[in-house]
Design a protein around this motif. Structure first.
Motif, PDB file in Angstrom:
ATOM      1  N   GLN A   1     -12.599  -4.630  -0.225  1.00 34.34           N
ATOM      2  CA  GLN A   1     -12.939  -3.659  -0.561  1.00 34.34           C
ATOM      3  C   GLN A   1     -12.465  -2.437  -0.472  1.00 34.34           C
ATOM      4  OE1 GLN A   1     -16.842  -3.295   1.284  1.00 34.34           O
ATOM      5  NE2 GLN A   1     -17.919  -4.559  -0.379  1.00 34.34           N
ATOM      6  N   MET A   2     -11.801  -2.325   1.339  1.00 31.77           N
ATOM      7  CA  MET A   2     -10.796  -1.380   1.208  1.00 31.77           C
ATOM      8  C   MET A   2      -9.216  -1.275   0.159  1.00 31.77           C
ATOM      9  SD  MET A   2     -11.039  -0.429   5.138  1.00 31.77           S
ATOM     10  CE  MET A   2     -12.004  -0.011   5.629  1.00 31.77           C
ATOM     11  N   GLN A   3      -9.078  -2.785  -0.001  1.00 34.29           N
ATOM     12  CA  GLN A   3      -7.518  -2.462  -0.487  1.00 34.29           C
ATOM     13  C   GLN A   3      -8.016  -2.751  -1.589  1.00 34.29           C
ATOM     14  OE1 GLN A   3      -4.717  -2.434   0.077  1.00 34.29           O
ATOM     15  NE2 GLN A   3      -3.374  -3.834   1.329  1.00 34.29           N
ATOM     16  N   ARG A   4      -9.140  -3.130  -2.676  1.00 33.39           N
ATOM     17  CA  ARG A   4      -9.090  -2.805  -3.877  1.00 33.39           C
ATOM     18  C   ARG A   4      -9.136  -1.077  -3.963  1.00 33.39           C
ATOM     19  NH1 ARG A   4     -11.543  -6.961  -7.195  1.00 33.39           N
ATOM     20  NH2 ARG A   4     -11.484  -8.850  -5.851  1.00 33.39           N
ATOM     21  N   VAL A   5      -9.856  -0.270  -3.065  1.00 31.14           N
ATOM     22  CA  VAL A   5      -9.884   1.266  -3.832  1.00 31.14           C
ATOM     23  C   VAL A   5      -8.346   1.797  -3.770  1.00 31.14           C
ATOM     24  CG1 VAL A   5     -10.397   3.035  -2.157  1.00 31.14           C
ATOM     25  CG2 VAL A   5     -11.735   1.019  -2.585  1.00 31.14           C
ATOM     26  N   ALA A   6      -7.313   1.008  -2.765  1.00 38.41           N
ATOM     27  CA  ALA A   6      -6.139   0.743  -2.136  1.00 38.41           C
ATOM     28  C   ALA A   6      -5.412   0.674  -3.643  1.00 38.41           C
ATOM     29  CB  ALA A   6      -5.690   0.824  -1.405  1.00 38.41           C
ATOM     30  N   ILE A   7      -5.789  -0.187  -4.309  1.00 35.02           N
ATOM     31  CA  ILE A   7      -5.151  -0.534  -5.644  1.00 35.02           C
ATOM     32  C   ILE A   7      -5.545  -0.304  -6.550  1.00 35.02           C
ATOM     33  CG2 ILE A   7      -5.489  -2.706  -7.475  1.00 35.02           C
ATOM     34  CD1 ILE A   7      -5.279  -4.740  -5.015  1.00 35.02           C
ATOM     35  N   ALA A   8      -6.452   0.478  -6.765  1.00 37.04           N
ATOM     36  CA  ALA A   8      -7.819   1.715  -7.792  1.00 37.04           C
ATOM     37  C   ALA A   8      -6.797   2.558  -7.603  1.00 37.04           C
ATOM     38  CB  ALA A   8      -9.020   1.932  -8.091  1.00 37.04           C
ATOM     39  N   ARG A   9      -6.104   3.736  -6.880  1.00 34.54           N
ATOM     40  CA  ARG A   9      -5.554   4.225  -5.598  1.00 34.54           C
ATOM     41  C   ARG A   9      -4.215   4.523  -6.697  1.00 34.54           C
ATOM     42  NH1 ARG A   9      -4.661   6.079   0.164  1.00 34.54           N
ATOM     43  NH2 ARG A   9      -3.487   3.790  -0.778  1.00 34.54           N
ATOM     44  N   ALA A  10      -3.348   3.244  -6.753  1.00 36.21           N
ATOM     45  CA  ALA A  10      -2.185   2.536  -7.166  1.00 36.21           C
ATOM     46  C   ALA A  10      -2.188   2.942  -8.559  1.00 36.21           C
ATOM     47  CB  ALA A  10      -1.649   1.369  -6.579  1.00 36.21           C
TER      48      ALA A  10
ATOM     49  N   LEU B   1       3.850  -1.928  -6.498  1.00 32.78           N
ATOM     50  CA  LEU B   1       5.174  -2.797  -5.707  1.00 32.78           C
ATOM     51  C   LEU B   1       3.580  -2.542  -4.042  1.00 32.78           C
ATOM     52  CD1 LEU B   1       8.092   0.388  -5.114  1.00 32.78           C
ATOM     53  CD2 LEU B   1       7.718  -2.394  -5.258  1.00 32.78           C
ATOM     54  N   ALA B   2       3.902  -3.546  -3.748  1.00 28.29           N
ATOM     55  CA  ALA B   2       2.370  -3.804  -2.929  1.00 28.29           C
ATOM     56  C   ALA B   2       3.201  -4.877  -1.581  1.00 28.29           C
ATOM     57  CB  ALA B   2       1.344  -5.038  -2.987  1.00 28.29           C
ATOM     58  N   ASP B   3       3.398  -3.603  -0.306  1.00 19.11           N
ATOM     59  CA  ASP B   3       4.100  -4.446   1.332  1.00 19.11           C
ATOM     60  C   ASP B   3       3.076  -4.767   1.596  1.00 19.11           C
ATOM     61  OD1 ASP B   3       6.061  -5.065   2.590  1.00 19.11           O
ATOM     62  OD2 ASP B   3       6.169  -2.488   3.348  1.00 19.11           O
ATOM     63  N   GLU B   4       3.036  -5.969   1.784  1.00 15.34           N
ATOM     64  CA  GLU B   4       2.058  -6.717   2.600  1.00 15.34           C
ATOM     65  C   GLU B   4       0.758  -6.876   2.553  1.00 15.34           C
ATOM     66  OE1 GLU B   4       3.372  -9.299   4.371  1.00 15.34           O
ATOM     67  OE2 GLU B   4       5.242  -9.123   5.540  1.00 15.34           O
ATOM     68  N   PRO B   5       0.753  -6.574   1.244  1.00 13.19           N
ATOM     69  CA  PRO B   5      -1.390  -6.244   0.978  1.00 13.19           C
ATOM     70  C   PRO B   5      -2.342  -7.185   1.386  1.00 13.19           C
ATOM     71  CG  PRO B   5       0.099  -7.306  -1.026  1.00 13.19           C
ATOM     72  CD  PRO B   5       0.907  -7.420  -0.028  1.00 13.19           C
ATOM     73  N   THR B   6      -1.712  -8.126   1.687  1.00 16.27           N
ATOM     74  CA  THR B   6      -3.024  -9.627   2.505  1.00 16.27           C
ATOM     75  C   THR B   6      -2.926  -9.294   3.550  1.00 16.27           C
ATOM     76  OG1 THR B   6      -1.865 -11.169   2.142  1.00 16.27           O
ATOM     77  CG2 THR B   6      -3.210 -10.082   0.705  1.00 16.27           C
ATOM     78  N   GLY B   7      -1.195  -8.423   5.019  1.00 15.05           N
ATOM     79  CA  GLY B   7      -1.372  -8.542   6.132  1.00 15.05           C
ATOM     80  C   GLY B   7      -2.867  -8.068   7.145  1.00 15.05           C
ATOM     81  N   ASN B   8      -3.430  -7.792   6.815  1.00 15.56           N
ATOM     82  CA  ASN B   8      -5.174  -7.050   7.058  1.00 15.56           C
ATOM     83  C   ASN B   8      -6.493  -8.248   6.828  1.00 15.56           C
ATOM     84  OD1 ASN B   8      -3.733  -5.684   9.166  1.00 15.56           O
ATOM     85  ND2 ASN B   8      -3.751  -4.120   7.690  1.00 15.56           N
ATOM     86  N   LEU B   9      -5.534  -9.479   5.976  1.00 14.59           N
ATOM     87  CA  LEU B   9      -7.195  -9.600   4.901  1.00 14.59           C
ATOM     88  C   LEU B   9      -7.252 -10.711   5.608  1.00 14.59           C
ATOM     89  CD1 LEU B   9      -6.707  -8.185   1.511  1.00 14.59           C
ATOM     90  CD2 LEU B   9      -8.044  -7.094   3.351  1.00 14.59           C
ATOM     91  N   ASP B  10      -8.060 -11.608   5.937  1.00 12.51           N
ATOM     92  CA  ASP B  10      -8.621 -13.300   6.081  1.00 12.51           C
ATOM     93  C   ASP B  10      -7.861 -13.777   4.302  1.00 12.51           C
ATOM     94  OD1 ASP B  10     -11.250 -13.439   4.247  1.00 12.51           O
ATOM     95  OD2 ASP B  10     -12.166 -12.083   5.238  1.00 12.51           O
ATOM     96  N   THR B  11      -7.989 -14.695   4.547  1.00 11.04           N
ATOM     97  CA  THR B  11      -7.629 -16.283   3.662  1.00 11.04           C
ATOM     98  C   THR B  11      -8.729 -15.498   2.552  1.00 11.04           C
ATOM     99  OG1 THR B  11      -7.267 -17.699   5.419  1.00 11.04           O
ATOM    100  CG2 THR B  11      -7.120 -18.286   3.056  1.00 11.04           C
ATOM    101  N   LYS B  12      -9.929 -15.922   2.560  1.00  9.86           N
ATOM    102  CA  LYS B  12     -10.587 -15.807   1.333  1.00  9.86           C
ATOM    103  C   LYS B  12      -9.743 -14.433   0.689  1.00  9.86           C
ATOM    104  CE  LYS B  12     -15.560 -16.059   0.058  1.00  9.86           C
ATOM    105  NZ  LYS B  12     -16.610 -14.691   0.533  1.00  9.86           N
ATOM    106  N   THR B  13     -10.475 -13.207   1.513  1.00  8.75           N
ATOM    107  CA  THR B  13     -10.418 -12.159   0.955  1.00  8.75           C
ATOM    108  C   THR B  13      -8.705 -11.824   0.772  1.00  8.75           C
ATOM    109  OG1 THR B  13     -11.887 -11.078   3.062  1.00  8.75           O
ATOM    110  CG2 THR B  13     -11.057  -9.452   1.624  1.00  8.75           C
TER     111      THR B  13
END
Ligand code: ADP
Ligand code: MG
Length: 227
Positions: free
Chosen positions: A147-156, A165-177
């Protein structure tokens, strides 16, 4: 849209010089979804900072929509960022103890908009990024990573940038997320945004339609039509 010609970046710290990027040439067309992949230390973030006009190359030229970004001063660079580029980072970079809605409005705070306009734009952006409305008034630190990453995407997305431009956007997320976030990027790409994604995970890169592999600051491979 993006044209890099022999981009080099050397960091100098005391008498230590690091060649983070050593001669990168490529072009990226409007509507592309490009993944830049490579091991840690290969120069990915350095390249992203240059592409995002957060930094300038030591040598080489970078043309964005025909404009030579390497020649711009700090004010011109920040105008360009505001108008054309949306950033998404691994660490989300949200303000804690601040609502989802306020976080997304943030880039508009010093723009010529009313509170009501900012609120409307932020709501639209959040919907566009697939965030459920019931969470708009939650504090950002009360959300899951996805959800935090969705908010960050919305802000972008708030200024409707041509490039994300996304730098390692899934670096802190589990596989499913990660999968959900990557599908969000694919959807944004289908809606016309050019996406440049940086990752060290080959599975994540496969959501793009072009994969550029960097190693030791140079391009090792550039594969188009992955999907
Ligand atoms: P990646 O994102 O692929 O892990 P980076 O672009 O962050 O790679 O780093 C590439 C190289 O440049 C590394 O050797 C790193 O230590 C070095 N580097 C990155 N930023 C700086 C800096 N500000 N000062 C000095 N060296 C740096
Ligand atoms: Mg990096």
């Amino acid at each position: 849209m993006i044209e890099c010609n022999n981009i080099c970046k050397t960091y100098v710290n005391g008498d230590v010089e690091t060649n983070a990027v050593s001669g990168i040439t490529f072009r990226i067309d409007k509507g592309d979804f490009v993944a830049i992949i490579g091991p840690s230390g290969s120069g990915k973030s350095t390249l992203m900072h240059i592409l995002g006009a957060l930094d300038t190359p030591t040598s080489g030229t970078y043309l964005l929509d025909g404009q030579d970004v390497s020649k711009l001063d700090d004010d011109q660079l920040s105008d360009l960022r505001r108008n054309k580029i949306g950033f998404v980072f691994q660490a989300f970079n949200l303000l804690p103890r601040t609502t989802v809605l306020r976080n997304v409005m943030l880039p508009l705070l010093y723009s010529d908009t009313t509170e009501k306009e900012r609120d409307q734009k932020a709501r639209k952006s959040l919907e566009y990024a697939g965030m459920e409305e019931g969470k708009f008034m939650n504090l950002s630190n009360q959300l899951s990573g996805g959800q935090m990453q969705r908010v960050a995407i919305a802000r972008a997305l708030i200024n409707d940038p041509a490039i994300i431009l996304a730098d390692e956007p899934t670096g802190n997320l589990d596989t499913k997320t990660s999968r959900i976030v990557m599908e969000t990027f694919q959807e944004l790409n289908r809606r016309g945004h050019t996406i440049i994604l940086i990752t060290h995970e080959p599975e994540v890169a496969l959501y793009a339609n072009r994969v550029i592999t960097v190693r030791d600051g140079v391009i090792e491979k550039d594969v188009k039509n992955v999907r």
